[in-house]
Motif scaffolding. Structure first.
Motif, mmCIF file in Angstrom:
data_model
loop_
_atom_site.group_PDB
_atom_site.id
_atom_site.type_symbol
_atom_site.label_atom_id
_atom_site.label_comp_id
_atom_site.label_asym_id
_atom_site.label_seq_id
_atom_site.Cartn_x
_atom_site.Cartn_y
_atom_site.Cartn_z
ATOM 1 N N ARG A 1 0.833 -1.186 0.051
ATOM 2 C CA ARG A 1 -0.013 -0.134 -0.115
ATOM 3 C C ARG A 1 0.840 1.176 0.018
ATOM 4 O O ARG A 1 1.925 1.238 0.614
ATOM 5 C CB ARG A 1 -0.879 0.141 1.274
ATOM 6 N N GLU A 2 0.429 2.084 -0.798
ATOM 7 C CA GLU A 2 1.008 3.598 -0.631
ATOM 8 C C GLU A 2 0.824 4.491 0.158
ATOM 9 O O GLU A 2 1.611 5.283 0.871
ATOM 10 C CB GLU A 2 0.942 4.339 -2.013
ATOM 11 N N ASP A 3 -0.475 4.410 0.901
ATOM 12 C CA ASP A 3 -1.069 5.522 1.585
ATOM 13 C C ASP A 3 -1.343 4.943 3.080
ATOM 14 O O ASP A 3 -2.176 3.792 2.915
ATOM 15 C CB ASP A 3 -2.382 6.027 1.127
ATOM 16 N N PRO A 4 -0.974 5.318 4.135
ATOM 17 C CA PRO A 4 -1.295 4.838 5.409
ATOM 18 C C PRO A 4 -2.835 4.595 5.842
ATOM 19 O O PRO A 4 -3.256 3.692 6.582
ATOM 20 C CB PRO A 4 -0.483 5.780 6.441
ATOM 21 N N THR A 5 -3.643 5.405 5.444
ATOM 22 C CA THR A 5 -4.936 5.461 5.308
ATOM 23 C C THR A 5 -5.478 4.032 4.761
ATOM 24 O O THR A 5 -6.472 3.584 5.276
ATOM 25 C CB THR A 5 -5.919 6.525 4.733
ATOM 26 N N ALA A 6 -4.911 3.464 3.908
ATOM 27 C CA ALA A 6 -5.492 2.247 3.496
ATOM 28 C C ALA A 6 -5.071 1.021 4.318
ATOM 29 O O ALA A 6 -5.958 0.131 4.068
ATOM 30 C CB ALA A 6 -4.496 2.005 2.035
ATOM 31 N N LEU A 7 -4.527 1.229 5.635
ATOM 32 C CA LEU A 7 -4.162 0.059 6.678
ATOM 33 C C LEU A 7 -5.533 -0.103 7.251
ATOM 34 O O LEU A 7 -5.676 -1.323 7.519
ATOM 35 C CB LEU A 7 -2.999 0.405 7.420
ATOM 36 N N VAL A 8 -6.392 1.015 7.612
ATOM 37 C CA VAL A 8 -7.239 0.902 8.431
ATOM 38 C C VAL A 8 -8.230 -0.343 7.752
ATOM 39 O O VAL A 8 -8.993 -1.097 8.359
ATOM 40 C CB VAL A 8 -8.189 2.022 8.567
ATOM 41 N N GLN A 9 -8.445 -0.262 6.533
ATOM 42 C CA GLN A 9 -9.523 -1.286 5.720
ATOM 43 C C GLN A 9 -8.879 -2.726 5.394
ATOM 44 O O GLN A 9 -9.134 -3.558 5.580
ATOM 45 C CB GLN A 9 -9.862 -0.828 4.574
#
Length: 176
Positions: free
Chosen positions: A41-49
């Protein structure tokens, strides 16, 4: 209960040492086994999902902590671990949601109930986030980071299997 484990390489592949997460994940993929999901993933916000429903997550990311470039560190941030301080693993100009970094993703996931039981953050000290290739220090650290990811994954899988065995034995004794 089925163990859901994942390895996530975080970072932008064209931003110097930020590519280390994806590079380590690519090296781990053939070693991780069939029951481990490996993704980038490139963006840490994607980790949540991305890690919702997982029991184990090992995250690899470039960090800036003032250490020597290429130094590899591990921080645990799972459900039973202490919250990450707001300055830990701060965003490094990834262009995410208003400098939302790994610590923000971990703590939002903790609040939402999507944080895995076991989270190991494997950080590789970065020298540059400029467009271009990784620094020689970080390239030289990839083998160490791969070994640490595999060790963290094995430790967490063993812990989860022990808990599942204990729960199964407790269930069997209550039925007897």
């Amino acid at each position: 209960m089925t163990t859901r484990a994942m390895v996530i390489g975080l970072g932008q592949p064209d931003r110097g040492d930020d590519a280390v997460g994806a590079a380590v994940a690519a090296r781990v993929a053939p070693l991780a086994g069939p029951h481990v999901t490996v993704l980038t993933r490139e963006d840490p916000t994607a980790l949540v999902q991305s890690w919702d429903g997982a029991q184990i997550a090992v995250l690899i990311d470039a960090i800036v902590s003032g250490g020597e470039p290429g130094a590899v560190t591990v921080r645990h941030a799972g459900v039973d671990d202490a919250p990450l301080p707001t300055d830990a693993f701060a965003a490094a100009g990834r262009g995410g949601s208003h400098a939302f970094g790994v610590a923000g993703a971990v703590e939002l996931s903790r609040t939402l109930g999507t944080l895995p039981r076991h989270v190991a953050i494997v950080g590789v000290e970065a020298a540059t986030f400029d467009h271009g290739p990784m620094s020689s220090h970080v390239v030289a650290a990839i083998d160490d980071a791969v070994a640490i990811v595999i060790a963290e994954l094995a430790r967490a899988l063993s812990d989860v299997e022990d808990v599942e065995l204990d729960e199964a034995e407790a269930g069997a004794s209550s039925c007897a």
